[in-house]
Scaffold this motif. Structure first.
Motif, short mmCIF file in Angstrom:
data_model
loop_
_atom_site.label_atom_id
_atom_site.label_comp_id
_atom_site.label_asym_id
_atom_site.label_seq_id
_atom_site.Cartn_x
_atom_site.Cartn_y
_atom_site.Cartn_z
N LEU A 178 0.83 -1.21 0.00
CA LEU A 178 0.00 0.00 0.00
C LEU A 178 0.86 1.26 0.00
O LEU A 178 0.50 2.26 -0.63
N MET A 179 1.98 1.22 0.68
CA MET A 179 2.86 2.39 0.70
C MET A 179 3.57 2.60 -0.63
O MET A 179 4.03 3.70 -0.93
N ALA A 180 3.67 1.53 -1.43
CA ALA A 180 4.31 1.65 -2.75
C ALA A 180 3.34 2.13 -3.82
O ALA A 180 3.76 2.39 -4.95
N LYS A 182 0.76 4.52 -5.99
CA LYS A 182 0.78 5.92 -6.41
C LYS A 182 -0.43 6.61 -5.79
O LYS A 182 -1.57 6.41 -6.22
N ALA A 183 -0.19 7.39 -4.77
CA ALA A 183 -1.27 8.05 -4.04
C ALA A 183 -0.72 9.27 -3.33
O ALA A 183 0.46 9.33 -2.98
N LYS A 184 -1.57 10.24 -3.10
CA LYS A 184 -1.17 11.40 -2.30
C LYS A 184 -1.08 10.99 -0.83
O LYS A 184 -1.75 10.04 -0.40
N PRO A 185 -0.27 11.70 -0.03
CA PRO A 185 -0.01 11.25 1.34
C PRO A 185 -1.25 11.11 2.20
O PRO A 185 -1.26 10.29 3.13
N ASP A 186 -2.30 11.88 1.94
CA ASP A 186 -3.47 11.83 2.82
C ASP A 186 -4.60 10.96 2.27
O ASP A 186 -5.70 10.97 2.82
N TRP A 187 -4.36 10.19 1.23
CA TRP A 187 -5.42 9.36 0.66
C TRP A 187 -5.65 8.08 1.47
O TRP A 187 -6.79 7.68 1.69
N PHE A 188 -4.58 7.41 1.86
CA PHE A 188 -4.66 6.16 2.64
C PHE A 188 -4.91 6.55 4.09
O PHE A 188 -4.04 7.14 4.75
N VAL A 189 -6.11 6.24 4.60
CA VAL A 189 -6.49 6.74 5.93
C VAL A 189 -7.01 5.62 6.83
O VAL A 189 -7.54 4.60 6.37
N ILE A 190 -6.87 5.87 8.12
CA ILE A 190 -7.47 5.06 9.17
C ILE A 190 -8.70 5.81 9.67
O ILE A 190 -8.63 7.00 9.96
N GLY A 191 -9.83 5.11 9.74
CA GLY A 191 -11.05 5.71 10.25
C GLY A 191 -11.21 5.42 11.74
O GLY A 191 -11.01 4.28 12.18
N TYR A 192 -11.56 6.45 12.50
CA TYR A 192 -11.69 6.32 13.95
C TYR A 192 -13.11 6.67 14.40
O TYR A 192 -13.73 7.60 13.87
N LEU A 193 -13.58 5.94 15.39
CA LEU A 193 -14.79 6.28 16.12
C LEU A 193 -14.33 6.72 17.50
O LEU A 193 -13.95 5.89 18.33
N GLY A 194 -14.29 8.03 17.70
CA GLY A 194 -13.62 8.55 18.90
C GLY A 194 -12.15 8.24 18.81
O GLY A 194 -11.49 8.60 17.83
N ASP A 195 -11.62 7.52 19.81
CA ASP A 195 -10.21 7.12 19.79
C ASP A 195 -10.02 5.68 19.35
O ASP A 195 -8.89 5.17 19.39
N SER A 196 -11.09 5.03 18.92
CA SER A 196 -11.02 3.61 18.55
C SER A 196 -10.89 3.46 17.04
O SER A 196 -11.77 3.92 16.29
N PRO A 197 -9.81 2.81 16.55
CA PRO A 197 -9.70 2.59 15.10
C PRO A 197 -10.73 1.58 14.62
O PRO A 197 -10.87 0.50 15.18
N VAL A 198 -11.46 1.97 13.60
CA VAL A 198 -12.53 1.14 13.05
C VAL A 198 -12.05 0.33 11.86
O VAL A 198 -12.40 -0.83 11.68
N GLY A 199 -11.24 0.93 11.02
CA GLY A 199 -10.76 0.26 9.82
C GLY A 199 -9.99 1.23 8.96
O GLY A 199 -9.59 2.31 9.42
#
Length: 276
Positions: A178-180, A182-199
């Motif tokens: 995924l890091m290799a 071609k994407a802008k730095p802020d495209w690959f994201v972790i979604g959070y519900l409050g402080d809990s990572p959802v996916g």
């Protein structure tokens, strides 16, 4: 070796060489059969049979495959055949299919090819999640999240890699892949519900490369939130089409893409070769 391939394959090989994803010594030809290998992670060993033109004789193509695997000393290789809906490699790419089977490849998984096209409605983003860019986070934190997402995954590749290499090795490979992209730095994201990572959702320059939800947050529709965010991210960049793929057997993810306005445009048949 690149000169032995006709256009557009020759130019595609040259571009991939410039990116560190193929090499001349990964190219092979015999009579009218030719093939090249490709790696998704620059600098790593080849793993995908690419630009495979079997020619008219499956026996010759199968021998070329076997020879190339021996020469490169590979432990695993993958080859994909993509076709429009309703077609099958057994009939519509018979020489290629027969050559792969004769060389020891097995067709293990069929995937839906999906597309969102400009002019379609954009999926609504409910606003339940906040997002952090994965590229700005500690790699170990993202890898641990990928390990958790792999638990109970319906994705064939993930399940096989976890079973054969272990969850952490599979997660580290996925992180590097995924890091290799071609994407802008802020495209690959972790979604959070409050402080809990959802996916997470990882768009690249033309596709939704990966999407997943951790086990404890499954069943609440968060895949819809993540997919809406990824789709809207790429649409905002002006992409006219966004592609994705998921296993035919992964009904929940396929349904999420359809809800987001993606339609089926083809099927991908994935063949694997592994050392015994």
């Amino acid at each position: 070796m690149f000169e032995q391939f006709p256009e557009p394959a020759r130019s595609q090989l040259a571009a991939a060489f410039d990116e560190g994803r193929t090499r001349p010594e990964w190219c092979f030809a015999r009579e009218r059969a030719r093939l090249a290998y490709w790696t998704p992670i620059p600098g790593s060993e080849p793993m995908i049979v690419w630009q495979f033109e079997p020619g008219p004789d499956p026996g010759t193509a199968a021998e070329l495959l076997r020879h190339s695997l021996r020469e490169l000393g590979l432990r695993k290789a993958i080859h994909d055949i993509t076709l429009p809906p309703g077609l099958t490699p057994v009939v519509d790419r018979a020489v290629e299919h027969e050559a792969l089977l004769a060389a020891g490849f097995v067709m293990e998984v069929e995937r839906l090819l999906l597309e969102w096209a400009a002019g379609s409605d954009l999926p609504d983003e409910p606003g339940r999640l906040t997002y952090r860019a994965a590229r700005r986070m500690d790699p170990g934190e993202v890898i641990r999240l990928l390990v958790r997402i792999s638990e109970g995954s319906l994705d064939h590749d993930t399940r096989v890699e976890v079973a054969t290499s272990g969850a952490e090795a599979e997660a580290r490979w996925m992180y590097d892949d995924l890091m290799a992209r071609k994407a802008k730095p802020d495209w690959f994201v972790i979604g959070y519900l409050g402080d809990s990572p959802v996916g997470l959702v990882a768009p690249d320059d033309h596709s939704i490369a990966y999407i997943g939800v951790v086990p404890e947050h499954r069943g609440h529709g968060y895949v819809n939130d993540l997919l809406a965010h990824g789709t809207r991210t790429l649409a905002a960049e002006g992409l006219r089409r966004i592609v994705a793929a998921t296993d035919v057997a992964n009904a929940p993810t396929a349904a999420a893409f359809r809800r987001a306005g993606y339609s089926e445009v083809g099927r991908l048949f994935r063949y694997y070769w592994r050392t015994s």
